[in-house]
Design a protein around this motif. Structure first.
Motif, PDB file in Angstrom:
ATOM      1  N   ARG A   1     -14.380   7.446  -3.982  1.00  0.00           N
ATOM      2  CA  ARG A   1     -13.183   8.341  -3.774  1.00  0.00           C
ATOM      3  C   ARG A   1     -13.627   9.825  -4.222  1.00  0.00           C
ATOM      4  NH1 ARG A   1      -8.772   5.611  -7.475  1.00  0.00           N
ATOM      5  NH2 ARG A   1      -8.151   4.807  -5.583  1.00  0.00           N
TER       6      ARG A   1
ATOM      7  N   CYS B   1      -8.467  -1.267  -2.122  1.00  0.00           N
ATOM      8  CA  CYS B   1      -8.842   0.121  -1.918  1.00  0.00           C
ATOM      9  C   CYS B   1     -10.315   0.274  -1.975  1.00  0.00           C
ATOM     10  CB  CYS B   1      -8.315   0.875  -3.151  1.00  0.00           C
ATOM     11  SG  CYS B   1      -6.504   0.945  -3.426  1.00  0.00           S
TER      12      CYS B   1
ATOM     13  N   SER C   1      -5.379   6.128  -0.836  1.00  0.00           N
ATOM     14  CA  SER C   1      -5.783   4.784  -1.602  1.00  0.00           C
ATOM     15  C   SER C   1      -5.256   4.593  -2.857  1.00  0.00           C
ATOM     16  CB  SER C   1      -7.366   5.072  -1.658  1.00  0.00           C
ATOM     17  OG  SER C   1      -7.726   6.116  -2.888  1.00  0.00           O
TER      18      SER C   1
ATOM     19  N   PHE D   1     -10.926  -0.426   1.957  1.00  0.00           N
ATOM     20  CA  PHE D   1     -10.295   0.415   2.634  1.00  0.00           C
ATOM     21  C   PHE D   1     -11.361   1.826   2.694  1.00  0.00           C
ATOM     22  CE2 PHE D   1      -7.782   4.821   2.472  1.00  0.00           C
ATOM     23  CZ  PHE D   1      -7.306   4.626   3.669  1.00  0.00           C
ATOM     24  N   LEU D   2     -11.545   2.205   1.418  1.00  0.00           N
ATOM     25  CA  LEU D   2     -12.620   3.436   1.252  1.00  0.00           C
ATOM     26  C   LEU D   2     -14.026   3.128   2.099  1.00  0.00           C
ATOM     27  CD1 LEU D   2     -11.712   5.063  -2.213  1.00  0.00           C
ATOM     28  CD2 LEU D   2     -10.902   5.586  -0.063  1.00  0.00           C
TER      29      LEU D   2
ATOM     30  N   GLU E   1      -2.714   1.598  -4.194  1.00  0.00           N
ATOM     31  CA  GLU E   1      -2.620   0.804  -5.572  1.00  0.00           C
ATOM     32  C   GLU E   1      -1.142   0.741  -5.966  1.00  0.00           C
ATOM     33  OE1 GLU E   1      -5.599   2.068  -8.237  1.00  0.00           O
ATOM     34  OE2 GLU E   1      -6.709   3.042  -6.953  1.00  0.00           O
TER      35      GLU E   1
ATOM     36  N   LEU F   1     -15.546   1.840  -5.789  1.00  0.00           N
ATOM     37  CA  LEU F   1     -14.149   2.726  -5.455  1.00  0.00           C
ATOM     38  C   LEU F   1     -14.005   3.926  -6.056  1.00  0.00           C
ATOM     39  CD1 LEU F   1     -11.116   2.888  -4.749  1.00  0.00           C
ATOM     40  CD2 LEU F   1     -10.635   1.612  -6.649  1.00  0.00           C
TER      41      LEU F   1
END
Length: 461
Positions: A384, A434, A399, A437-438, A403, A380
């Motif tokens: 990011r 997250c 993202s 998702f990323l 959270e 993550l």
């Protein structure tokens, strides 16, 4: 106008050479520096716990999320400013680089003073909203008020260190931080054990040590990197550059603030579970934050590498670096999880000096749950920071908003039903969501964008 050969040679140009070696060379001193940054709070906890008892540890921990929220915002701003500076450095644009430094100075001065005033005025109401227990309220207030009063100092250090790291120098901030950490330790012992000041002495020691680190760092920049320092005409900023600096910094700051605001909400629920749970949570968080530093250091190194190579148009190197960094993050996540599962209880006892079974049991439970998902956290952080460095300002914020949503849901549902166990599983759940998702966004958007830019560059050549 390009950068002089002297500056490029003295600093760390990451647009040439092995990505793995460059990232590791950059991240090792950054990691050690992050460790010493954590020493500030860990020393406060150790000295207070062994000399003043569990109540003092709870007083320090009850407001830690507030500190992280406010300081995290200012640190995020400087991280974003550093991205723009690193791009200018990678592109060898001296004039743009000096103007970016000028913008960094102006934005830091104005926003730091503003945040100091607002935070000091609103700290008591915020502490009441966070349900800080009455038996530690005044101790907690004195500690956080002194820390916040020194916010400008913290911001100045982050600015100086961020500037040096943006041009590839991660070692110099480390040396100054080590000296400051030793000063902090000596002052902690002097104030708490010697003068019996209480927890506010620990806060004062932290601020005084940070002042030392700012002085050392600023003098070094003036002597060794004077070419970076702006002239009067550099403060006549172009609107495009100023907006790029502010928007990139704001994107990073909002991303961290949304995350930290979720931590504030989570802390408010934990504060209602009693002083014993607060003590356990504070102790376990210190260990989590400590072992998170390699993940953070590698991700930050990748951010500088990506920013410089993005400015230089070296897109293939960025793709290769991301693959390398993901592997390093996962390896450390697995290793640290193993360490915690074997030695977690001993680490907690050594940290706070408590033998209370309830405190130890809750702290170890939180450690084991969190570290089971440390590999996902590493992935993550890597994605990011890489996305931020490639100019993606919205996806990282999304993202972080995810959270926040999970933490709010936990406060309403998980913690009322399951108590501290519900709080312990909250952050690992957010990391997994997250991370998925990323990964999806990177694989189906940013990776394709990198390949297309690389192909266009080859065509131009």
């Amino acid at each position: 106008m390009g950068l002089s050969t002297g500056l490029r040679g003295h600093a760390g140009d990451m647009t040439q050479g092995s990505p793995l070696k460059l990232i590791m060379w950059f991240s090792v001193p950054l990691f050690v520096g992050n460790i010493f940054q954590q020493v500030y709070s860990i020393v406060d906890t150790i000295v207070a716990g062994h000399n003043l008892g569990s109540g003092a540890v709870a007083a320090i921990g009850a407001t830690s999320s507030i500190y992280s929220l406010i300081i995290g915002f200012l640190s995020g701003l400087n991280s974003g400013y550093g991205i723009v500076i690193a791009r200018a450095f990678g592109a060898h644009k001296r004039d743009e680089l000096r103007q970016a430094v000028a913008a960094m100075l102006l934005l830091n001065g104005v926003l730091s003073i503003l945040f100091t005033g607002v935070s000091l005025l609103g700290i008591r109401p915020l502490m009441r909203a966070l349900n800080v227990p009455s038996d530690v309220f005044e101790q907690a207030y004195l500690y956080i008020a002194i820390i916040l009063a020194g916010m400008l100092v913290t911001s100045l250090y982050n600015m100086c260190a961020g500037l040096l790291r943006a041009i590839g120098d991660s070692r110099s901030p480390l040396y100054f931080l080590i000296i400051a950490s030793v000063i902090n330790l000596v002052l902690d012992i002097l104030f708490i054990a010697g003068f019996h000041t209480g927890v506010w002495g620990a806060a004062l020691a932290t601020v005084l040590a940070q002042i030392c680190s700012v002085i050392f760092c600023a003098v070094y920049i003036f002597r060794s990197y004077r070419e970076l320092l702006p002239n009067k005409e550099d403060f006549l900023l172009e609107k495009g550059l100023l907006w790029d600096m502010f928007s990139t910094g704001l994107s990073m700051a909002v991303m961290l603030s949304v995350f930290n605001f979720g931590s504030v909400i989570l802390q408010s629920a934990i504060n209602q579970l009693g002083t014993s749970v607060i003590t356990a949570h504070t102790a376990s968080r210190r260990i989590i934050d400590m072992l998170m530093q390699p993940l953070s250091a590698i991700a930050t190194a990748n951010s500088t590498f990506t920013s410089q190579n993005w400015g230089a148009g070296q897109y293939d190197r960025i793709r290769l670096a991301i693959k390398t960094v993901v592997g390093l993050e996962v390896i450390w996540g697995v290793f640290s999880a193993l360490v915690v599962y074997l030695f977690g209880g001993r680490m907690i006892t050594a940290l706070i000096g408590s033998t209370d079974p309830g405190v130890i049991q809750n702290a170890v439970m939180n450690l084991r749950i969190n570290f089971a998902c440390f590999p996902e956290l590493g992935l993550l952080l890597c994605l990011r920071t890489a996305m931020q460095s490639m100019g993606s300002k919205i996806i990282p914020i999304v993202s972080s908003a995810m959270e926040l949503a999970v933490k709010l849901l936990s406060v309403v549902t998980l913690i009322p039903c399951w108590g501290y166990f519900g709080a312990s599983i909250t952050e690992p759940i957010t990391w997994i969501i997250c991370c998925v998702f990323l990964c999806f966004v990177y694989l189906f958007r940013d990776r394709v964008r990198l390949m297309e830019r690389g192909a266009c560059r080859e065509c131009e050549v």
